[in-house]
Design an enzyme around this catalytic site. Sequence first.
Site, PDB file in Angstrom:
ATOM      1  CE1 TYR A 142       5.484  -5.979   8.309  1.00 40.36           C
ATOM      2  CE2 TYR A 142       6.854  -5.442   6.429  1.00 40.36           C
ATOM      3  CZ  TYR A 142       5.607  -5.541   7.015  1.00 40.36           C
ATOM      4  OH  TYR A 142       4.489  -5.201   6.286  1.00 40.36           O
ATOM      5  CE  LYS A 192      -3.903   5.517  14.156  1.00 39.51           C
ATOM      6  NZ  LYS A 192      -5.004   6.205  13.471  1.00 39.51           N
ATOM      7  CG  ASP A 224      -5.788   7.155  10.396  1.00 36.81           C
ATOM      8  OD1 ASP A 224      -4.749   7.840  10.431  1.00 36.81           O
ATOM      9  OD2 ASP A 224      -6.668   7.239  11.281  1.00 36.81           O
ATOM     10  CG  ASP A 248       4.736  -4.137   2.815  1.00 37.39           C
ATOM     11  OD1 ASP A 248       4.667  -4.121   1.578  1.00 37.39           O
ATOM     12  OD2 ASP A 248       4.733  -5.185   3.480  1.00 37.39           O
ATOM     13  CG  ASP A 252       2.124  -3.114  -2.741  1.00 39.58           C
ATOM     14  OD1 ASP A 252       3.259  -2.790  -3.151  1.00 39.58           O
ATOM     15  OD2 ASP A 252       1.774  -4.290  -2.569  1.00 39.58           O
TER      16      ASP A 252
END
Length: 357
Positions: A142, A192, A224, A248, A252
């Site tokens: 970000y 990852k 994943d 992020d 959620d």
Amino acid sequence: MNSYKITVLPGDGIGPEVVTEALKILYAAGEKFGFSIETEEALIGGAAIDAAGVPLPETTVEKCRRADAVFLGSIGGPKWENLPHHQKPEQGLLEIRKALNAFANLRPAKVWDALVSASTLKPEVVKGVDILIVRELTGGIYFGKPAGIKIRDGHKIGFNTMIYQEGEIERIAGVAFEMARLRNHRVTSVEKANVLDVSQLWREVVTRVSADYRDVELSHLYVDNAAMQLIRNPKQFDVIVTGNLFGDILSDEASMLTGSLGMLPSASVGGDVGLFEPVHGSAPDIAGKNRANPLAAIATAAMMLRYGLQENQAAAAIENAIEKVLTDGCRTADISESGATVLSTSEMGDRVAAALE
Ligand code: NAD
């Protein structure tokens, strides 16, 4: 007797209503567990725009910096929606997080026994879930440079950079291990590393930091797989530590295991002073009606005691009190079901306070 200075930012909409209930519980916990809470109020969001013309006045930042912890309600509302972007209430929230240098975002996903049926997943999968996601908040893709949209070889391209310095990974890993020590002593680091170089470094640094926390068990998962495991068997997790983008998404996902926005607390820590706030917004549709669910704010108060003020016993007692009122069938309108006693915001606060005693 320990005495804590809390800067309180009630904000807008239901913010002041739920903050009042959370403070009620904090004072009651202080009496029971032998500490005192001294509060100082300050303006943020729309309330600050109305009174001082900006969403985060400098006096508010000063009051926050000199506190032991900052407790925030919620900000925003239709009244300020048409202001230019940089003058909106939401800007105040972004600025205070930055001013306090809060690089670690803590998002718990705890399924209360009495609300198991509020989840979209099967009761046997979610009953007992109690996860803390530690998300790196100030670095990663970000913020990484270069980033942009350009023309290359006659084609438009868009690009971002996922970048972490060793130091950034070390400090977020440190927060995660410290949190695990306050919980069940397990950390799962999510990245990852099978594809991304930045994730290989992440794994290497987290593993190195773990040497200082022999009492905490460390495991690694690709993102994943982590996304799958959160739905398949969420009870396997205690603390999850991950970067900004993965955090992020996963926070959620995890919060929805619990099924209810009015129940979710959060914190941003790592700087000198922690910022503690419920996840929900200012809920303009129910503001001023004494109908908001104060339990997210009350659970946030428990988080502040545990992760900001090291008052573990009081934090656990508040969580037990929440569990008890829910088990007794008490509900606010947003989580009500047939046969439940539907309480107002202040009645729910009173019930939790009574359960604490
Ligand atoms: P919201 O979270 O305010 O409300 C979404 C829905 O959930 C509404 O129907 C609301 O009534 C309900 N709800 C939320 N919290 C509740 C509670 N404690 N008890 C009962 N019901 C609850 O999100 P929104 O409607 O998208 O945004 C409203 C305003 O809040 C906007 O101005 C937005 O920018 C702001 N906002 C602020 C924060 C924050 O302060 N951290 C977070 C999200 C949104």
